[in-house]
Design a protein around this motif. Structure first.
Motif, short mmCIF file in Angstrom:
data_model
loop_
_atom_site.label_atom_id
_atom_site.label_comp_id
_atom_site.label_asym_id
_atom_site.label_seq_id
_atom_site.Cartn_x
_atom_site.Cartn_y
_atom_site.Cartn_z
N GLY A 142 0.70 -1.31 0.10
CA GLY A 142 0.05 0.02 -0.10
C GLY A 142 0.81 1.31 0.21
N PRO A 143 0.44 2.23 0.11
CA PRO A 143 -1.00 2.65 0.04
C PRO A 143 -1.69 2.66 -1.21
CG PRO A 143 0.07 4.85 0.32
CD PRO A 143 1.02 3.60 0.10
N LEU A 144 -2.99 1.92 -1.19
CA LEU A 144 -3.56 1.66 -2.47
C LEU A 144 -4.67 2.67 -2.76
CD1 LEU A 144 -3.01 -1.91 -2.48
CD2 LEU A 144 -1.74 -0.27 -3.89
N GLY A 145 -5.09 2.68 -3.89
CA GLY A 145 -6.27 3.43 -4.18
C GLY A 145 -6.05 5.11 -4.10
N VAL A 146 -7.12 5.81 -4.44
CA VAL A 146 -6.82 7.22 -4.59
C VAL A 146 -7.41 7.72 -3.26
CG1 VAL A 146 -7.76 9.30 -5.66
CG2 VAL A 146 -7.52 7.20 -7.08
N THR B 276 -4.01 -3.27 -7.73
CA THR B 276 -3.31 -2.46 -8.45
C THR B 276 -3.88 -2.16 -9.89
OG1 THR B 276 -1.86 -4.16 -9.45
CG2 THR B 276 -1.18 -3.21 -7.27
N VAL C 266 -8.25 1.15 -8.31
CA VAL C 266 -7.38 2.30 -8.81
C VAL C 266 -8.14 3.52 -9.12
CG1 VAL C 266 -5.48 1.01 -9.55
CG2 VAL C 266 -7.38 1.30 -11.21
N VAL D 222 4.52 -0.84 -4.68
CA VAL D 222 3.65 -0.24 -5.70
C VAL D 222 4.07 1.15 -6.09
CG1 VAL D 222 1.32 0.09 -6.50
CG2 VAL D 222 1.85 -1.73 -4.95
N ARG E 41 2.60 4.78 -5.90
CA ARG E 41 1.90 4.87 -4.98
C ARG E 41 3.01 5.14 -3.36
NH1 ARG E 41 -2.36 6.62 -6.61
NH2 ARG E 41 -4.06 5.20 -7.18
N VAL E 42 3.51 3.99 -3.10
CA VAL E 42 4.59 3.82 -1.89
C VAL E 42 5.81 4.99 -2.26
CG1 VAL E 42 5.88 1.85 -2.55
CG2 VAL E 42 5.28 2.55 0.01
N ASN F 137 -0.24 -0.22 -17.43
CA ASN F 137 -1.06 0.41 -16.18
C ASN F 137 -0.52 1.81 -16.16
OD1 ASN F 137 -1.49 1.19 -13.47
ND2 ASN F 137 -1.71 -1.31 -12.92
#
Lengths: 278, 465
Positions: free
Chosen positions: A87-91, A219, A238, B214, B217-218, B398
């Motif tokens: 993570g952190p994942l998503g918006v 992801t 995502v 990721v 993000r990270v 992606n």
């Protein structure tokens, strides 16, 4: 390996864990999530980040033991480790230019409603926090939520604490009572979010929901978390997890979330010898 | 004297009826005797066209000469000097379009079975690690390079840079390195233990792999560079699955091939002791005609489906999958419904898949790709009974990294733009290769790009001194 720094049981089926994850702690924002895999045999499970502490290099998750993977996680203790946490994942949640917001949490969803309310409250927004539970004995984070809201409204389905009724009744009362809400943020079980959206729709109040579909990678790679928003396919991992609730097809989401219900039951039975609490 | 036998030395495979119900490897590989016999078919011709056909320039006639002498370790070391993943390439490369496609023995008869021999030598080396010259961990040159994505292009780039003394860290989004070799290609074509051992080999050379990272993000690409990495290679693949945009794609029982295969390969949903669930279907329709469609169909069969269909809008002729995969799938009882295009997915009252409506197609004029384009035959719709539909119609890159990195440009399909000579992106010090640049392609092309980028990165960093 990701060490469990702190574990606290919030009620019979809800557990808080603070996990050492310095990289994630540096970047996490309200609304984002992590994916954990307990051990080599585990599945990848998404959980929203309830809190993070850059100094301690940790994130906090709060989860309910609703299936095999969360039950297994709840059996770990302080000092134990989780094999994988990504993570952190998503918006991160994007708040509009708001002055007054109602944050609505249902059950374990309050764990996520709490950081949302905190972020808004600390930036000077007037926050009505409506927290709904089935009954008094499963109420979590009451003091924490009180501390980050202008007005805190505890609701129980059975009337054993606070307001007797659903969060939607309380929300409607607030709106009808003249609360000038710029936005509503709803986090909880899918049916609750659906009915919060139904409540706000006639008033034209923008309503943000945080969706929790089935995911594998988190992801954008598998498309398993696709939800229909405004007639279009969106990937919750995502493109979300937050969406405009008035445009979400909640019935489809509920059906998709039930895809593995039978297999999950069988898995739980293997894990607990047939005993299931949740 | 070369062995003038016209055809390839046959290789043992699991019987179709048996293998269609298990996940063990289909092809059992050569014995030592068979390998020597086949290697002797190489004429060691002057122009070695086979080498030109190989994206990573394996010195094929040299390794075949060693193998013909029974010196499989010597053969392996020649392969490994230019190819970081020989056990993988020997299994999944489309040799028929590459080395073997150029082999002069193929003019009259069948080409030398270079793929099977590469595989044999790599497997032999894995089984006899004590016979290998101990890989010396190269002396560090003090320069740090970051690689994003531990798939074929990233692993190759990392391996080549490590050989040159660079300190390489691979940032991998998943919990396991390997990329498509782990999540995409099934166990029965590429055993995961083999991929794992190839990656272990890279780690022994000093490559560091950080999983669960990721990027975008990270950490951002800029943060990686600020952390002392002098160059970055992006090999993040083409992971975003496409759907057709037809009615019913959100029904329960519709999968992207990515999801279906990831559950099976990466998460091992086919094994009882693993927690990840997967639908055990009765009738499965796989939409698409590429290798991924074959993998999904054959996996569905192995999970116990009674019937598995491939639904493809063109004819067998135009199918992009390798001939060998199509052949294997047919042997295993997969039914090919070619010249059919899905028009909608039908659901039951509970939102589960109940069928797939298709329309029959005929071939019209050649399109931009040179293939004859399929045209629907009006009024020919019919319903295929199915409880599961798997969409294997392609993937796109992606957007996570390019959307979080200023200065990296992509084309309208989302593919990163690179200089064709150097594989440098539009950002200084940042290189890219593999599916992130080309869109979904093959393992070996991605490896070739990783190799080229490694050479460019070496030149770039040395140029700065």
């Amino acid at each position: 390996m990701y060490k469990i720094m702190k574990k606290e049981r919030l009620n019979d089926s809800t557990v808080l864990m603070e996990i050492e994850a310095p990289y994630i702690a540096r970047k996490a924002k309200a609304g984002q999530f992590i994916i954990y895999r307990l051990d080599e045999y585990g599945e990848r499970v998404p959980l929203t980040i309830a809190d993070h502490d850059e100094q301690r290099g940790s994130i906090t998750i709060i989860f309910q033991t609703i299936g095999g993977s969360t039950a297994a996680l709840s059996m770990l203790n302080e000092g134990d480790s989780i094999l994988d946490v990504a993570g952190p994942l998503g918006v991160a949640t994007e708040y509009g230019d708001v002055k007054h917001v109602a944050v609505v949490g249902g059950g374990v969803g309050c764990a996520i409603a709490y950081p949302q309310a905190k972020t808004l409250f600390e930036s000077g927004v007037e926050v009505d926090l409506i927290a709904g539970f089935r009954s008094k004995d499963i109420v979590i984070l009451e003091n924490e939520m009180k501390a980050v809201s202008t007005r805190f409204h505890l609701c129980t389905d059975d009337g054993t604490a606070g307001y007797h009724g659903f969060v939607t009744n309380k929300l409607k009362e607030l709106i009808d009572g003249g609360a000038d809400l710029d936005e509503v943020i709803a986090i909880g079980p899918v049916p609750m979010m659906k009915f919060v959206c139904k409540t706000t729709e006639p008033y034209g109040i923008k309503t943000l929901v945080s969706l929790n579909p089935i995911m594998v990678d988190g992801t954008g790679m598998c498309g398993g978390c696709r939800v229909t928003v405004d007639g279009k396919i969106k990937y919750a991992c995502v493109d979300g997890p937050d969406f405009d609730g008035h445009k979400v097809d909640f019935d489809e989401l509920m059906r998709r979330n039930a895809t593995y219900k039978e297999q999950e039951k069988a898995h739980m039975c293997r894990l607990t010898g047939g005993v299931r609490n949740a | 004297m070369p062995n003038m036998q016209q055809n390839k030395t046959p290789v043992t495979e699991q019987q179709p009826q048996i293998r269609a119900r298990n996940f063990a490897e289909v092809c059992l590989g050569y014995t030592e005797q068979e390998a020597v016999n086949e290697a002797k078919r190489c004429l060691n011709c002057k122009n070695h066209p086979c080498v030109n056909g190989c994206p990573v320039s394996v010195r094929i006639p040299e390794f075949l000469a060693k193998a013909a002498e029974g010196d499989f370790i010597g053969a392996y070391e020649i392969i490994h000097s230019t190819n970081s993943l020989p056990a993988v390439c020997g299994r999944v490369c489309p040799q028929e379009n590459q080395c073997e496609g150029k082999c002069v023995r193929g003019i009259k008869g069948e080409p030398v079975a270079i793929g099977r021999l590469e595989r044999f030598c790599a497997d032999y080396a894995m089984k006899n690690p004590d016979k290998l010259t101990k890989a010396q961990k190269p002396q560090s040159n003090g320069h740090k390079v970051a690689v994003i994505g531990a798939g074929p292009s990233g692993l190759t780039c990392a391996g080549d840079l490590a050989k040159l003394g660079y300190e390489v860290t691979i940032f991998e989004a998943f919990h396991t390195a390997g990329g498509v070799l782990m999540y995409g290609i099934p166990e029965f074509r590429l055993p995961k233990a083999i991929v794992r051992r190839e990656i272990d080999g890279l780690e022994e050379m000093g490559v560091k792999v950080m999983t669960n990272m990721v990027i975008g993000r990270v950490l951002s690409v800029d943060e990686i560079m600020a952390d002392g990495y002098e160059a970055v290679f992006i090999g993040s693949g083409a992971g975003l699955p496409r759907f057709m945009g037809i009615e019913g794609e959100a029904l329960v029982g519709v999968y992207s091939a990515n999801e279906y295969l990831t559950r099976i390969n990466l998460m091992k949903a086919y094994l009882d002791e693993y927690a990840t669930p997967i639908k055990h279907s009765k009738v499965v329709a796989v939409v698409g005609g590429g290798n991924v469609a074959m993998d999904a169909a054959r996996s569905a069969m192995r999970l116990g489906a009674e019937k598995v269909y491939i639904v493809y809008r063109r004819s067998l002729e135009e199918m992009p999958a390798r001939r060998e995969e199509v052949h294997h799938a047919m042997e295993e009882g997969i039914e090919f419904l070619v010249l059919n295009n899905p028009t909608r997915i039908i659901g039951d009252e509970n939102g589960n898949v109940a069928g797939l409506e298709c329309i029959k197609m005929e071939l019209g004029q050649p399109d931009a790709s040179g293939r004859r384009s399929p045209v629907p035959i009006e009024g020919s719709e019919f319903i295929l009974d199915a409880d599961t539909v798997i969409m294997a119609i392609g993937t796109s890159p992606n957007p996570l990294i390019r959307s979080t990195t200023a200065g990296i440009e992509a084309d309208r399909r989302g593919c990163l733009i690179v200089n064709e000579q150097t594989n440098q992106t539009t950002k200084d010090g940042v290189y890219a290769g593999g599916d992130a640049v080309t869109g979904a392609a093959t393992v070996i092309l991605a490896m070739g790009a990783g190799k080229k980028a490694a050479a460019s990165i070496d030149e770039y960093i040395r140029g700065k001194e």
